[in-house]
Design an enzyme around this catalytic site. Structure first.
Site, short mmCIF file in Angstrom:
data_model
loop_
_atom_site.label_atom_id
_atom_site.label_comp_id
_atom_site.label_asym_id
_atom_site.label_seq_id
_atom_site.Cartn_x
_atom_site.Cartn_y
_atom_site.Cartn_z
N GLY A 27 17.30 23.91 -37.25
CA GLY A 27 16.42 23.40 -38.47
C GLY A 27 15.22 22.62 -37.78
N GLN A 28 14.40 22.41 -38.82
CA GLN A 28 13.15 21.67 -38.43
C GLN A 28 13.10 20.38 -39.47
OE1 GLN A 28 10.55 22.69 -36.23
NE2 GLN A 28 9.56 21.13 -36.42
N GLY A 29 12.71 19.17 -38.63
CA GLY A 29 12.68 18.07 -39.44
C GLY A 29 11.51 17.19 -39.15
N GLY A 30 11.24 16.10 -39.72
CA GLY A 30 10.14 15.02 -39.43
C GLY A 30 10.17 14.63 -37.86
N SER A 33 12.66 19.76 -33.72
CA SER A 33 13.24 20.78 -34.14
C SER A 33 14.79 20.60 -33.51
CB SER A 33 12.71 21.99 -33.32
OG SER A 33 11.43 22.33 -33.98
N VAL A 34 15.79 21.21 -34.02
CA VAL A 34 17.20 20.95 -33.61
C VAL A 34 17.50 22.69 -33.29
CG1 VAL A 34 19.44 20.64 -34.37
CG2 VAL A 34 17.47 19.25 -35.35
N LYS A 49 18.32 17.84 -30.47
CA LYS A 49 16.96 17.68 -31.20
C LYS A 49 15.95 17.58 -30.24
CE LYS A 49 17.18 15.86 -35.18
NZ LYS A 49 16.98 14.75 -36.13
N ASP A 143 16.93 6.33 -44.29
CA ASP A 143 16.66 7.78 -44.81
C ASP A 143 17.76 8.39 -45.19
OD1 ASP A 143 15.01 9.92 -45.29
OD2 ASP A 143 14.98 10.70 -43.24
#
Length: 335
Positions: A27-30, A33-34, A49, A143
């Site tokens: 996945g991709q987040g703020g 990338s993981v 990550k 969050d």
């Protein structure tokens, strides 16, 4: 011994080997990338990550990571190790095979029984409460959302991405909005307007309340394509539950609501009170989740930011904050 020593420090070459040169992206987040990884010997599955921001001070990064790495709780994702080499930063976590909670609660088919949902909610609450009260220092998540709740092989929930905002420099121009303010839809009012109160652990309680309502409703808290009266779920469910309690006619969906669904909704509504002081602590939330639905009372005030049809519910405070305009501004800034 590993738990006493804290997280393992990996070289960047170790990271590339563990991830097979970043072959399997999860996945991709703020924050970056993981990637899925495997640590040999033993075939230990990991989630790596890679932080997209690498300009933070190396010593500060290692100090923060060492503190987070010594946190151990069944409902908090464990930090196994890290990499701090040149400008490259990585965090290595235990791998959660069932992924994040959002893909289950927003599925078209109900994935969990109400008993299981209540059990998952209780696990999440215990994890957050541990971050707030069980560590040497208080850790505020900022969050909490379905995407940041991961499920292990037995569907035990684990709070993820806690404390990561601390790994970024304090320079406001450098910290991403997602790190400093959370995610649109889950942000406590005081996070974007100081007139609502002080930022504290009650800000996490607000986000958890939104999460509970989404778990109960099986839908996101704001649905743009829904009828205007139902677009903002917390407002709609509050109105329906309030009418039902007073004996007024309410929709069939509320009349036939499962007692655990009603319980999750009431607790969620109590958590998203506008005034932080009116929200329960996470410890009190745990007590409510462990109790029966019949002992819980509806909050006296309806949810903040109730949509266009509820303009009388918007409250003017210091700085003349208006929820929709502020959220729009933050959303645009986040993009």
């Amino acid at each position: 011994m590993q738990q006493m020593l804290g997280p393992t420090r990996f070289a960047y070459t170790d990271i590339t080997a563990i991830t097979s040169h970043f072959r399997d992206k999860l996945g991709q987040g703020g924050y970056g990338s993981v990637y899925k990884g495997v640590l040999l010997p033993g075939d230990v599955h990991l989630a790596v990550k890679m932080l997209s921001t690498s300009n933070c001070n190396g010593d500060d990064f290692i100090s923060e990571v060492s503190t987070i790495g010594r946190i151990h709780h069944i409902n908090v994702v464990r930090l196994v190790g890290f990499c701090a080499e040149d400008m490259r930063r990585a965090l290595v976590y235990e791998y959660m095979p069932h992924g994040s909670l959002d893909k289950y609660i927003f599925s078209s088919e109900r994935s969990f029984s109400w008993d299981k949902l209540n059990e998952i909610a209780l696990g999440i609450a215990r994890g957050i409460n541990y971050l707030h009260r069980g560590c040497d220092m208080q850790i505020l998540h900022f969050d909490i959302k379905p995407h940041n709740i991961l499920l292990d092989i037995n569907f035990v929930p684990k709070v993820a991405d806690f404390g990561l905002a601390k790994l970024y420099p304090r320079d406001k121009s450098f910290v991403p909005v997602s790190a400093s303010r959370g995610t649109i839809g889950y942000i406590a009012p005081e996070m974007y307007c100081r007139g609502f109160g002080a930022i504290s652990s009650k800000s996490d309680v607000y986000s958890f309340g939104m999460l509970l309502l989404e778990m109960a409703g099986g839908r996101r808290n704001f649905h743009q394509n829904a009828a205007s009266s139902q677009a903002y779920y917390p407002s709609w469910v509050y109105s329906q539950l309030a009418k039902h309690e007073t004996g007024e006619t309410s929709s069939a969906s509320i009349s036939h609501m499962h007692e655990l669904e009603r319980k999750l909704c009431i607790i969620g509504l109590r958590c998203i009170q506008l005034n932080p002081q009116d929200r329960p602590t996470m410890n009190e939330v745990i007590e409510m989740l462990e109790s029966g639905a019949d002992v819980l009372q509806m909050p006296s005030t309806r949810p903040f930011f109730c949509g266009e049809d509820d303009t009388d519910d918007h409250i003017a405070v210091e700085g003349s904050c208006h929820s929709s305009s502020v959220l729009t501004a933050i959303s645009e800034e986040d993009e």
